[in-house]
Design a protein around this motif. Structure first.
Motif, mmCIF file in Angstrom:
data_model
loop_
_atom_site.group_PDB
_atom_site.id
_atom_site.type_symbol
_atom_site.label_atom_id
_atom_site.label_comp_id
_atom_site.label_asym_id
_atom_site.label_seq_id
_atom_site.Cartn_x
_atom_site.Cartn_y
_atom_site.Cartn_z
ATOM 1 N N PRO A 158 0.823 -1.205 0.000
ATOM 2 C CA PRO A 158 0.000 0.000 0.000
ATOM 3 C C PRO A 158 0.856 1.253 0.000
ATOM 4 O O PRO A 158 1.965 1.273 0.535
ATOM 5 N N SER A 159 0.313 2.333 -0.605
ATOM 6 C CA SER A 159 1.097 3.553 -0.789
ATOM 7 C C SER A 159 1.156 4.421 0.449
ATOM 8 O O SER A 159 2.001 5.304 0.545
ATOM 9 N N GLU A 160 0.271 4.215 1.411
ATOM 10 C CA GLU A 160 0.260 5.050 2.598
ATOM 11 C C GLU A 160 1.333 4.601 3.576
ATOM 12 O O GLU A 160 1.565 3.409 3.760
ATOM 13 N N ILE B 42 7.648 2.688 12.252
ATOM 14 C CA ILE B 42 7.331 3.228 10.928
ATOM 15 C C ILE B 42 7.534 2.147 9.873
ATOM 16 O O ILE B 42 8.476 1.362 9.957
ATOM 17 N N THR B 43 6.649 2.141 8.885
ATOM 18 C CA THR B 43 6.870 1.384 7.654
ATOM 19 C C THR B 43 6.699 2.352 6.497
ATOM 20 O O THR B 43 5.636 2.944 6.339
ATOM 21 N N ILE B 44 7.752 2.539 5.707
ATOM 22 C CA ILE B 44 7.708 3.450 4.567
ATOM 23 C C ILE B 44 7.667 2.617 3.289
ATOM 24 O O ILE B 44 8.638 1.932 2.954
ATOM 25 N N PRO B 45 6.552 2.655 2.568
ATOM 26 C CA PRO B 45 6.464 1.867 1.333
ATOM 27 C C PRO B 45 7.303 2.481 0.227
ATOM 28 O O PRO B 45 7.534 3.691 0.195
ATOM 29 N N ALA B 46 7.763 1.644 -0.682
ATOM 30 C CA ALA B 46 8.561 2.109 -1.815
ATOM 31 C C ALA B 46 7.817 1.845 -3.112
ATOM 32 O O ALA B 46 7.168 0.808 -3.279
ATOM 33 N N LYS B 47 7.909 2.800 -4.024
ATOM 34 C CA LYS B 47 7.404 2.577 -5.383
ATOM 35 C C LYS B 47 8.440 1.786 -6.168
ATOM 36 O O LYS B 47 8.138 0.757 -6.762
ATOM 37 N N THR B 48 9.673 2.277 -6.167
ATOM 38 C CA THR B 48 10.800 1.548 -6.732
ATOM 39 C C THR B 48 11.985 1.698 -5.793
ATOM 40 O O THR B 48 12.095 2.683 -5.050
ATOM 41 N N LEU C 245 8.903 7.027 -4.097
ATOM 42 C CA LEU C 245 7.732 6.748 -3.271
ATOM 43 C C LEU C 245 6.467 6.772 -4.111
ATOM 44 O O LEU C 245 6.369 7.538 -5.074
ATOM 45 N N PRO C 246 5.481 5.954 -3.748
ATOM 46 C CA PRO C 246 4.208 5.977 -4.470
ATOM 47 C C PRO C 246 3.416 7.238 -4.152
ATOM 48 O O PRO C 246 3.693 7.934 -3.166
ATOM 49 N N ALA C 247 2.425 7.538 -4.991
ATOM 50 C CA ALA C 247 1.537 8.673 -4.718
ATOM 51 C C ALA C 247 0.813 8.427 -3.385
ATOM 52 O O ALA C 247 0.534 7.276 -3.039
ATOM 53 N N PRO C 248 0.584 9.448 -2.601
ATOM 54 C CA PRO C 248 0.714 10.881 -2.899
ATOM 55 C C PRO C 248 2.105 11.452 -2.663
ATOM 56 O O PRO C 248 2.310 12.647 -2.861
ATOM 57 N N GLY C 249 3.063 10.660 -2.200
ATOM 58 C CA GLY C 249 4.435 11.127 -2.046
ATOM 59 C C GLY C 249 4.728 11.850 -0.748
ATOM 60 O O GLY C 249 5.802 12.427 -0.588
ATOM 61 N N ASN C 250 3.794 11.808 0.201
ATOM 62 C CA ASN C 250 3.993 12.499 1.489
ATOM 63 C C ASN C 250 4.359 11.542 2.612
ATOM 64 O O ASN C 250 4.219 11.865 3.785
ATOM 65 N N GLN C 251 4.848 10.356 2.257
ATOM 66 C CA GLN C 251 5.091 9.323 3.258
ATOM 67 C C GLN C 251 6.140 9.727 4.285
ATOM 68 O O GLN C 251 6.035 9.378 5.458
ATOM 69 N N LEU C 252 7.165 10.456 3.855
ATOM 70 C CA LEU C 252 8.228 10.835 4.795
ATOM 71 C C LEU C 252 7.723 11.861 5.805
ATOM 72 O O LEU C 252 8.084 11.814 6.988
#
Length: 214
Positions: A69-71, A89-95, A197-204
């Motif tokens: 998931p992107s969140e 924390i878990t920070i998802p990655a797009k690539t 990072l996946p959309a919306p890109g505010n994960q950090l």
């Protein structure tokens, strides 16, 4: 076939080169169009070095595309990897370019053992995908792990001291700053970045909410 001794020598020489470059790595994220070529070369340097060390162990460092998931996941009272640890924390990655990102972040985290006070942290690695920062009063440890789909941060210690929590906040805020530089800073194309990072890109930004003294 390369002998174990030769591999050790090659590894030592390459790590020496990496460490020499590590002191100036933040500069390639300082954006200006005139530094674009240098930025891409720096990204490629860590990516190539990560591939080299992965290949020594039979690993694979192609860019990984995540399906998580992107969140950003900020969790409470959820067990971490080790008994007695809690996931922060878990920070998802797009690539993710696994080898390069791990190498860069490992070097950064291993260099924090005197932050903000001399010898307040002791860094160790159980494997290439994890860095453990143990606090001097032994009340807690930070465990940062890299997988193909995400970056996770766990806290080990049931009763961390207030001083530990304050210093943990400094370490994690700095780590998130480094990830932000990797993801967003510099005139570097997305395909050349070690992490996206996946959309919306505010994960950090969302991840900072989980820091005790943000």
């Amino acid at each position: 076939m390369i002998s174990a001794a030769n591999i050790s020598i090659i590894s030592f020489l390459l790590l020496s080169a990496v460490l020499a470059n590590a002191f100036s790595t933040r500069s390639y994220y300082q954006a200006s169009s005139s530094l674009k070529k240098s930025s891409v070369m720096q990204m490629s340097f860590f990516d190539d070095m990560g591939k080299f060390f992965d290949n020594l162990g039979g690993g694979d460092d192609e860019t990984k595309v995540s399906s998580v998931p992107s969140e950003v996941e900020v969790v409470v009272d959820v067990d971490g990897t080790y008994t007695g640890s809690k996931r922060i924390i878990t920070i998802p990655a797009k690539t993710m370019k696994m080898g390069g990102l791990r190498l860069y972040c490992n070097l950064y985290l291993m260099g924090l053992q005197n932050t903000p006070e001399p010898n307040c942290w002791k860094a160790s690695k159980s494997n290439d995908s994890e860095v453990n920062l143990r606090y001097v009063d032994l009340s807690g440890s930070i465990i940062i792990q890299f997988t193909e789909e995400c970056i996770t941060v766990d806290r080990l210690g049931s009763s961390p001291s207030n001083k530990y929590l304050m210093h943990e906040s400094m370490i994690l805020n700095g780590f998130l700053d480094e990830l932000n530089a990797i993801v967003y800073e510099g005139d570097v194309n997305e395909e050349n970045r070690l992490l996206t990072l996946p959309a919306p890109g505010n994960q950090l930004d969302a991840a900072r909410e989980a820091i005790a003294f943000g």
